[in-house]
Motif scaffolding. Sequence first.
Motif, short mmCIF file in Angstrom:
data_model
loop_
_atom_site.label_atom_id
_atom_site.label_comp_id
_atom_site.label_asym_id
_atom_site.label_seq_id
_atom_site.Cartn_x
_atom_site.Cartn_y
_atom_site.Cartn_z
N GLY A 115 0.83 -1.18 -0.15
CA GLY A 115 0.15 0.18 0.14
C GLY A 115 1.14 1.35 -0.08
N PRO A 116 1.63 1.46 0.96
CA PRO A 116 2.71 2.54 0.96
C PRO A 116 3.48 2.80 -0.05
CG PRO A 116 2.64 1.61 3.18
CD PRO A 116 1.83 0.82 1.95
N LEU A 117 3.97 1.50 -0.73
CA LEU A 117 4.87 1.29 -1.90
C LEU A 117 4.02 2.00 -3.08
CD1 LEU A 117 7.46 0.84 -3.32
CD2 LEU A 117 6.67 -1.54 -3.85
N THR A 118 2.71 1.60 -3.49
CA THR A 118 1.87 2.04 -4.40
C THR A 118 1.56 3.83 -4.34
OG1 THR A 118 0.67 -0.08 -4.43
CG2 THR A 118 -0.59 1.76 -5.43
N ALA A 119 1.39 4.06 -2.88
CA ALA A 119 0.96 5.46 -2.65
C ALA A 119 2.25 6.35 -3.06
CB ALA A 119 0.82 5.66 -1.37
N GLY A 148 13.04 -3.77 -6.28
CA GLY A 148 14.57 -3.61 -5.87
C GLY A 148 14.43 -2.98 -4.36
N LYS A 149 15.43 -1.95 -4.27
CA LYS A 149 15.94 -1.53 -2.94
C LYS A 149 14.51 -0.71 -2.09
CE LYS A 149 19.50 1.15 -0.52
NZ LYS A 149 20.80 1.80 -0.79
N VAL A 150 14.05 0.15 -3.15
CA VAL A 150 12.83 1.02 -2.58
C VAL A 150 11.77 0.08 -2.06
CG1 VAL A 150 11.01 2.69 -3.23
CG2 VAL A 150 13.26 2.86 -4.07
N ALA A 151 11.34 -0.80 -2.85
CA ALA A 151 10.43 -2.08 -2.07
C ALA A 151 11.18 -2.71 -0.88
CB ALA A 151 10.16 -3.00 -3.36
N ALA A 152 12.18 -2.84 -0.79
CA ALA A 152 12.85 -3.62 0.17
C ALA A 152 12.70 -2.70 1.46
CB ALA A 152 14.21 -4.12 0.16
N GLN A 153 12.94 -1.38 1.26
CA GLN A 153 13.04 -0.39 2.17
C GLN A 153 11.41 -0.45 2.80
OE1 GLN A 153 15.11 2.68 0.23
NE2 GLN A 153 16.99 2.49 1.29
N MET A 154 10.51 -0.41 2.03
CA MET A 154 9.22 -0.04 2.52
C MET A 154 8.81 -1.49 3.22
SD MET A 154 8.02 2.80 1.59
CE MET A 154 6.59 3.09 1.01
N ARG A 155 9.20 -2.58 2.92
CA ARG A 155 8.96 -3.74 3.61
C ARG A 155 9.62 -3.76 5.16
NH1 ARG A 155 9.75 -6.04 -1.35
NH2 ARG A 155 11.87 -6.65 -0.84
N CYS A 156 10.78 -2.81 5.13
CA CYS A 156 11.25 -2.68 6.42
C CYS A 156 10.75 -1.67 7.12
CB CYS A 156 12.88 -2.62 6.32
SG CYS A 156 13.39 -4.19 5.66
N ASN A 157 9.57 -0.98 6.69
CA ASN A 157 9.26 0.34 7.48
C ASN A 157 10.03 1.40 7.22
OD1 ASN A 157 6.60 -0.89 8.33
ND2 ASN A 157 7.53 -2.02 9.79
N GLN A 158 10.94 1.69 6.32
CA GLN A 158 11.75 2.68 6.05
C GLN A 158 11.39 3.53 5.16
OE1 GLN A 158 15.37 0.66 5.42
NE2 GLN A 158 15.80 0.44 7.50
N ALA A 159 10.02 4.20 5.28
CA ALA A 159 9.77 5.01 4.20
C ALA A 159 10.25 6.26 3.72
CB ALA A 159 8.01 5.31 4.69
#
Length: 176
Positions: A115-119, A148-159
């Motif tokens: 969700g946050p990645l889509t937003a 990649g890295k952006v998605a991985a950071q979002m999965r780690c709650n590093q928006a």
Amino acid sequence: IEVGAPEITVRLAEWAANGDILHRLGQFHEAWLDGIWLVVAATGNSAVNQRIASAAEQRQLLVNVVDDAGLSSFQVPAVVDRHPLIIAISTGGAAPVLARLVRERIESLFDASMGPLTALADRYRQRIRRRFPDTSQRRQFLDRLFRGKVAAQMRCNQALQAEHTLEQSLRDSRSS
């Protein structure tokens, strides 16, 4: 939202007490459908569900009878909600349990970070389109973004870090 039933769950009772829903206490009465436009019959009693469906049909109302596609004028899909990403699964009423199983599988594949990645992608959509007017290049960039890295950071709650990485990727791609 109105719920008609002789008994309701604790959660529904709380909602009724808070004024979030209206509880019509008792057995089904056709008058309950006056002024209604959408009906869900989920009584667990096929005879009562049939009465509800018939009364709704006479009034030309939309009706869904849970687990009975033949009595329904619409089906409710199983939904994976990763707002603003929404995935709906439907078997057209043929196999609701299968739709639920598929939903559970999809939920395990698309974690809450989607969700946050889509937003985030939405917020940067115009900048990405300007940077990559060529559709093929844009798709390649977005593929890297979502895998990649952006998605991985979002999965780690590093928006914030994910957004920084996205901005850096846009800057770096200008020089290439």
